[in-house]
Design a protein around this motif. Structure first.
Motif, PDB file in Angstrom:
ATOM      1  N   ARG A  84       0.591  -2.801  -6.626  1.00 24.17           N
ATOM      2  CA  ARG A  84       0.191  -2.756  -5.221  1.00 24.17           C
ATOM      3  C   ARG A  84       0.349  -1.336  -4.658  1.00 24.17           C
ATOM      4  NH1 ARG A  84       3.180  -6.594  -3.740  1.00 24.17           N
ATOM      5  NH2 ARG A  84       1.642  -8.248  -3.965  1.00 24.17           N
ATOM      6  N   TYR A  85       1.438  -0.689  -5.026  1.00 26.84           N
ATOM      7  CA  TYR A  85       1.689   0.685  -4.570  1.00 26.84           C
ATOM      8  C   TYR A  85       0.601   1.612  -5.108  1.00 26.84           C
ATOM      9  CZ  TYR A  85       4.444   4.795  -3.266  1.00 26.84           C
ATOM     10  OH  TYR A  85       4.881   5.981  -2.684  1.00 26.84           O
ATOM     11  N   ALA A  86       0.229   1.421  -6.381  1.00 25.98           N
ATOM     12  CA  ALA A  86      -0.812   2.246  -6.995  1.00 25.98           C
ATOM     13  C   ALA A  86      -2.142   2.087  -6.272  1.00 25.98           C
ATOM     14  CB  ALA A  86      -0.967   1.872  -8.465  1.00 25.98           C
ATOM     15  N   LYS A  87      -2.447   0.867  -5.877  1.00 20.28           N
ATOM     16  CA  LYS A  87      -3.712   0.594  -5.185  1.00 20.28           C
ATOM     17  C   LYS A  87      -3.828   1.406  -3.907  1.00 20.28           C
ATOM     18  CE  LYS A  87      -6.331  -3.180  -3.045  1.00 20.28           C
ATOM     19  NZ  LYS A  87      -6.363  -4.633  -2.748  1.00 20.28           N
ATOM     20  N   HIS A  88      -2.719   1.560  -3.185  1.00 22.20           N
ATOM     21  CA  HIS A  88      -2.759   2.236  -1.887  1.00 22.20           C
ATOM     22  C   HIS A  88      -2.384   3.711  -1.958  1.00 22.20           C
ATOM     23  CE1 HIS A  88      -3.479  -1.454   0.342  1.00 22.20           C
ATOM     24  NE2 HIS A  88      -2.573  -2.041  -0.403  1.00 22.20           N
ATOM     25  N   HIS A  89      -1.640   4.108  -2.976  1.00 24.45           N
ATOM     26  CA  HIS A  89      -1.117   5.467  -3.010  1.00 24.45           C
ATOM     27  C   HIS A  89      -1.506   6.250  -4.260  1.00 24.45           C
ATOM     28  CE1 HIS A  89       1.659   4.633   0.381  1.00 24.45           C
ATOM     29  NE2 HIS A  89       1.732   3.436  -0.162  1.00 24.45           N
ATOM     30  N   GLY A  90      -2.127   5.582  -5.233  1.00 24.20           N
ATOM     31  CA  GLY A  90      -2.354   6.222  -6.522  1.00 24.20           C
ATOM     32  C   GLY A  90      -3.693   6.921  -6.672  1.00 24.20           C
ATOM     33  N   LYS A  91      -3.733   7.830  -7.632  1.00 25.74           N
ATOM     34  CA  LYS A  91      -4.973   8.494  -8.040  1.00 25.74           C
ATOM     35  C   LYS A  91      -5.345   7.928  -9.408  1.00 25.74           C
ATOM     36  CE  LYS A  91      -6.924  12.999  -9.280  1.00 25.74           C
ATOM     37  NZ  LYS A  91      -6.633  14.451  -9.466  1.00 25.74           N
ATOM     38  N   PHE A  92      -6.470   7.213  -9.458  1.00 26.14           N
ATOM     39  CA  PHE A  92      -6.883   6.536 -10.684  1.00 26.14           C
ATOM     40  C   PHE A  92      -7.709   7.466 -11.567  1.00 26.14           C
ATOM     41  CE2 PHE A  92      -5.522   2.979  -8.279  1.00 26.14           C
ATOM     42  CZ  PHE A  92      -5.310   1.928  -9.159  1.00 26.14           C
ATOM     43  N   ILE A  93      -7.342   7.507 -12.837  1.00 25.20           N
ATOM     44  CA  ILE A  93      -8.129   8.212 -13.844  1.00 25.20           C
ATOM     45  C   ILE A  93      -8.381   7.184 -14.941  1.00 25.20           C
ATOM     46  CG2 ILE A  93      -8.263  10.194 -15.396  1.00 25.20           C
ATOM     47  CD1 ILE A  93      -5.978  11.446 -13.697  1.00 25.20           C
ATOM     48  N   GLY A  94      -9.458   6.427 -14.780  1.00 27.93           N
ATOM     49  CA  GLY A  94      -9.670   5.270 -15.638  1.00 27.93           C
ATOM     50  C   GLY A  94      -8.613   4.229 -15.321  1.00 27.93           C
ATOM     51  N   ASP A  95      -7.883   3.781 -16.345  1.00 27.70           N
ATOM     52  CA  ASP A  95      -6.810   2.806 -16.138  1.00 27.70           C
ATOM     53  C   ASP A  95      -5.455   3.472 -15.899  1.00 27.70           C
ATOM     54  OD1 ASP A  95      -8.547   0.659 -16.492  1.00 27.70           O
ATOM     55  OD2 ASP A  95      -8.293   0.678 -18.674  1.00 27.70           O
ATOM     56  N   ARG A  96      -5.404   4.784 -15.998  1.00 23.66           N
ATOM     57  CA  ARG A  96      -4.182   5.545 -15.763  1.00 23.66           C
ATOM     58  C   ARG A  96      -4.078   5.858 -14.265  1.00 23.66           C
ATOM     59  NH1 ARG A  96      -1.048   9.630 -18.704  1.00 23.66           N
ATOM     60  NH2 ARG A  96      -0.468  11.364 -17.328  1.00 23.66           N
ATOM     61  N   VAL A  97      -2.873   5.762 -13.728  1.00 26.94           N
ATOM     62  CA  VAL A  97      -2.670   6.009 -12.299  1.00 26.94           C
ATOM     63  C   VAL A  97      -1.525   7.001 -12.111  1.00 26.94           C
ATOM     64  CG1 VAL A  97      -2.347   4.978 -10.026  1.00 26.94           C
ATOM     65  CG2 VAL A  97      -3.277   3.591 -11.885  1.00 26.94           C
ATOM     66  N   GLU A  98      -1.773   8.029 -11.307  1.00 27.13           N
ATOM     67  CA  GLU A  98      -0.737   8.985 -10.932  1.00 27.13           C
ATOM     68  C   GLU A  98      -0.453   8.816  -9.445  1.00 27.13           C
ATOM     69  OE1 GLU A  98      -1.968  12.904 -11.973  1.00 27.13           O
ATOM     70  OE2 GLU A  98      -2.117  12.455 -14.130  1.00 27.13           O
ATOM     71  N   MET A  99       0.826   8.811  -9.059  1.00 22.64           N
ATOM     72  CA  MET A  99       1.155   8.598  -7.653  1.00 22.64           C
ATOM     73  C   MET A  99       2.472   9.272  -7.282  1.00 22.64           C
ATOM     74  SD  MET A  99       1.776   4.540  -8.174  1.00 22.64           S
ATOM     75  CE  MET A  99       3.008   3.896  -9.305  1.00 22.64           C
ATOM     76  N   GLU A 100       2.569   9.632  -6.026  1.00 26.76           N
ATOM     77  CA  GLU A 100       3.809  10.149  -5.481  1.00 26.76           C
ATOM     78  C   GLU A 100       4.642   8.953  -5.021  1.00 26.76           C
ATOM     79  OE1 GLU A 100       5.431  13.318  -2.117  1.00 26.76           O
ATOM     80  OE2 GLU A 100       3.455  12.393  -1.883  1.00 26.76           O
ATOM     81  N   MET A 101       5.826   8.805  -5.590  1.00 26.69           N
ATOM     82  CA  MET A 101       6.687   7.672  -5.249  1.00 26.69           C
ATOM     83  C   MET A 101       7.585   8.051  -4.075  1.00 26.69           C
ATOM     84  SD  MET A 101       7.723   4.661  -5.402  1.00 26.69           S
ATOM     85  CE  MET A 101       6.572   4.149  -6.677  1.00 26.69           C
ATOM     86  N   LEU A 102       7.355   7.411  -2.938  1.00 20.56           N
ATOM     87  CA  LEU A 102       8.098   7.701  -1.723  1.00 20.56           C
ATOM     88  C   LEU A 102       9.289   6.769  -1.535  1.00 20.56           C
ATOM     89  CD1 LEU A 102       5.035   8.214   0.657  1.00 20.56           C
ATOM     90  CD2 LEU A 102       6.407   9.991  -0.428  1.00 20.56           C
ATOM     91  N   LEU A 103       9.378   5.736  -2.378  1.00 23.77           N
ATOM     92  CA  LEU A 103      10.432   4.741  -2.224  1.00 23.77           C
ATOM     93  C   LEU A 103      11.532   4.941  -3.268  1.00 23.77           C
ATOM     94  CD1 LEU A 103       8.314   1.513  -1.647  1.00 23.77           C
ATOM     95  CD2 LEU A 103       9.403   2.930   0.062  1.00 23.77           C
ATOM     96  N   THR A 104      12.767   4.713  -2.878  1.00 21.83           N
ATOM     97  CA  THR A 104      13.893   4.724  -3.803  1.00 21.83           C
ATOM     98  C   THR A 104      13.982   3.378  -4.511  1.00 21.83           C
ATOM     99  OG1 THR A 104      15.447   3.861  -2.163  1.00 21.83           O
ATOM    100  CG2 THR A 104      15.128   6.260  -2.215  1.00 21.83           C
ATOM    101  N   HIS A 105      14.863   3.291  -5.512  1.00 21.01           N
ATOM    102  CA  HIS A 105      15.081   2.011  -6.184  1.00 21.01           C
ATOM    103  C   HIS A 105      15.598   0.965  -5.194  1.00 21.01           C
ATOM    104  CE1 HIS A 105      15.339   3.574 -10.608  1.00 21.01           C
ATOM    105  NE2 HIS A 105      14.263   3.996  -9.983  1.00 21.01           N
ATOM    106  N   GLN A 106      16.418   1.397  -4.235  1.00 21.71           N
ATOM    107  CA  GLN A 106      16.902   0.461  -3.224  1.00 21.71           C
ATOM    108  C   GLN A 106      15.757  -0.042  -2.362  1.00 21.71           C
ATOM    109  OE1 GLN A 106      20.203  -0.825  -2.796  1.00 21.71           O
ATOM    110  NE2 GLN A 106      18.880  -2.225  -1.658  1.00 21.71           N
ATOM    111  N   ASP A 107      14.810   0.857  -2.012  1.00 20.91           N
ATOM    112  CA  ASP A 107      13.637   0.444  -1.232  1.00 20.91           C
ATOM    113  C   ASP A 107      12.825  -0.603  -1.991  1.00 20.91           C
ATOM    114  OD1 ASP A 107      14.058   2.103   1.002  1.00 20.91           O
ATOM    115  OD2 ASP A 107      13.057   3.795   0.037  1.00 20.91           O
ATOM    116  N   ILE A 108      12.631  -0.359  -3.292  1.00 15.10           N
ATOM    117  CA  ILE A 108      11.867  -1.306  -4.103  1.00 15.10           C
ATOM    118  C   ILE A 108      12.585  -2.645  -4.162  1.00 15.10           C
ATOM    119  CG2 ILE A 108      10.904  -1.776  -6.392  1.00 15.10           C
ATOM    120  CD1 ILE A 108      10.678   1.283  -6.760  1.00 15.10           C
ATOM    121  N   ALA A 109      13.907  -2.593  -4.259  1.00  9.27           N
ATOM    122  CA  ALA A 109      14.698  -3.827  -4.238  1.00  9.27           C
ATOM    123  C   ALA A 109      14.533  -4.555  -2.912  1.00  9.27           C
ATOM    124  CB  ALA A 109      16.176  -3.505  -4.491  1.00  9.27           C
TER     125      ALA A 109
END
Length: 225
Positions: free
Chosen positions: A161-186
Motif C-alpha cells: 500500500r505504501y509503495a502504491k502511494h509513495h513508490g517509483k515503479f520500474i516494472g515490478d521493482r519499487v523504490e521509495m522513501e520510507m518516512l515511517l519508523t518500525h514503531q509507526d508501521i506497528a
C-alpha cells in the motif's frame, strides 16, 4: 496576489473542483487559506473548536487516533491531493494529523464555509460525498484486515500500500522513501514493534526488501512480497 494565484491554480487543478467555473473557483479562494508545516508538526485535532477541511498540496501526513488503552493507531497515510479533517464523524475517538515529510503545504477551509459552498453546488456536494464514502470503505477494509489477516500479511500489505502511494515503479521493482519508523508501521498494522522488526528482517534476508541507508527502501518484486 501571488498567494491568491497559487490558491486559484491549485484549486482549479484539484479533482474535487475540476467541474467548477472560474467564478466558483474564485469563491473558493475567498474562503480558503494556505498553510505550511514541518516534520512532526501536528496540524489537525478532531476536538478542535473550529472545524476545518484540509487538502494536502505537497508532502505526506499521517492520521492517528487513540484506542481504548490510549495507544496511538495510524489510520491513514495521506499524500498530495488527499482530503482530511472534519470530513465525517466516526464516533468520539480522538484523532489528529501529524506531518511525516520534511515539510507540507496545505489548503484549508473552515467547515462552515465549505458547507455553504457545497449547498450552492449540488454536483460538488455529490463529489464530496464520494470522497467521504471512499474513506468509509477504506476504514472498513482496514478493520477487516485487522480481523482476518495475520501480522505477516498485514506488514506485507502495508509495504504494498505504501509503495502504491509513495513508490517509483520500474516494472515490478519499487523504490521509495520510507518516512515511517518500525514503531509507526506497528501502529498502522496493530502489531508490536518487535514483530514488525522481525518480519522486516526476514523479508530482507529473503531479498524481498532492500534497505539502502535509513530512508530508501526497495521492493525487489512487488508481486512476490
Amino acid at each position: 496576489m501571488m498567494v491568491q494565484d497559487n490558491k486559484y491554480w491549485y484549486l482549479r487543478n484539484h479533482k474535487l473542483f475540476d467541474q467548477l467555473n472560474s467564478n466558483e473557483i474564485d469563491e473558493l479562494c475567498i474562503v480558503s487559506n494556505m498553510k505550511n508545516a514541518e516534520k512532526n508538526d501536528i496540524i489537525y485535532f478532531s476536538e478542535s473548536e473550529v472545524k476545518k477541511i484540509f487538502i494536502l498540496k505537497l508532502g505526506t501526513v499521517k492520521i492517528c487516533r487513540e484506542d481504548e488503552t490510549g495507544r496511538e493507531i495510524i489510520t491513514e497515510m495521506l499524500t498530495e491531493g488527499d482530503i482530511f479533517g472534519h470530513v465525517n464523524s466516526r464516533g468520539s475517538s480522538f484523532e489528529f494529523a501529524k506531518v511525516l515529510s520534511d515539510q507540507v503545504k496545505l489548503c484549508f477551509f473552515e467547515l462552515s464555509n465549505f458547507m455553504q459552498v457545497l449547498e450552492k453546488n449540488p454536483s460538488l456536494s455529490l463529489k464530496f460525498a464520494d470522497v467521504v464514502n471512499e474513506k468509509l470503505i477504506s476504514f472498513q477494509q482496514k478493520y477487516e484486515d485487522l480481523i482476518f489477516k495475520n501480522v505477516d500479511t498485514r506488514v506485507s500489505d502495508f509495504f504494498k500500500r505504501y509503495a502504491k502511494h509513495h513508490g517509483k515503479f520500474i516494472g515490478d521493482r519499487v523504490e521509495m522513501e520510507m518516512l515511517l519508523t518500525h514503531q509507526d508501521i506497528a501502529d498502522y498494522t496493530a502489531s508490536s514493534r518487535q514483530s514488525v522488526t522481525s518480519i522486516i528482517n526476514r523479508l530482507v534476508e529473503k531479498g524481498k526488501l532492500i534497505y539502502e541507508g535509513r530512508r530508501k527502501v526497495i521492493i525487489a518484486n512487488i508481486n512476490n512480497l
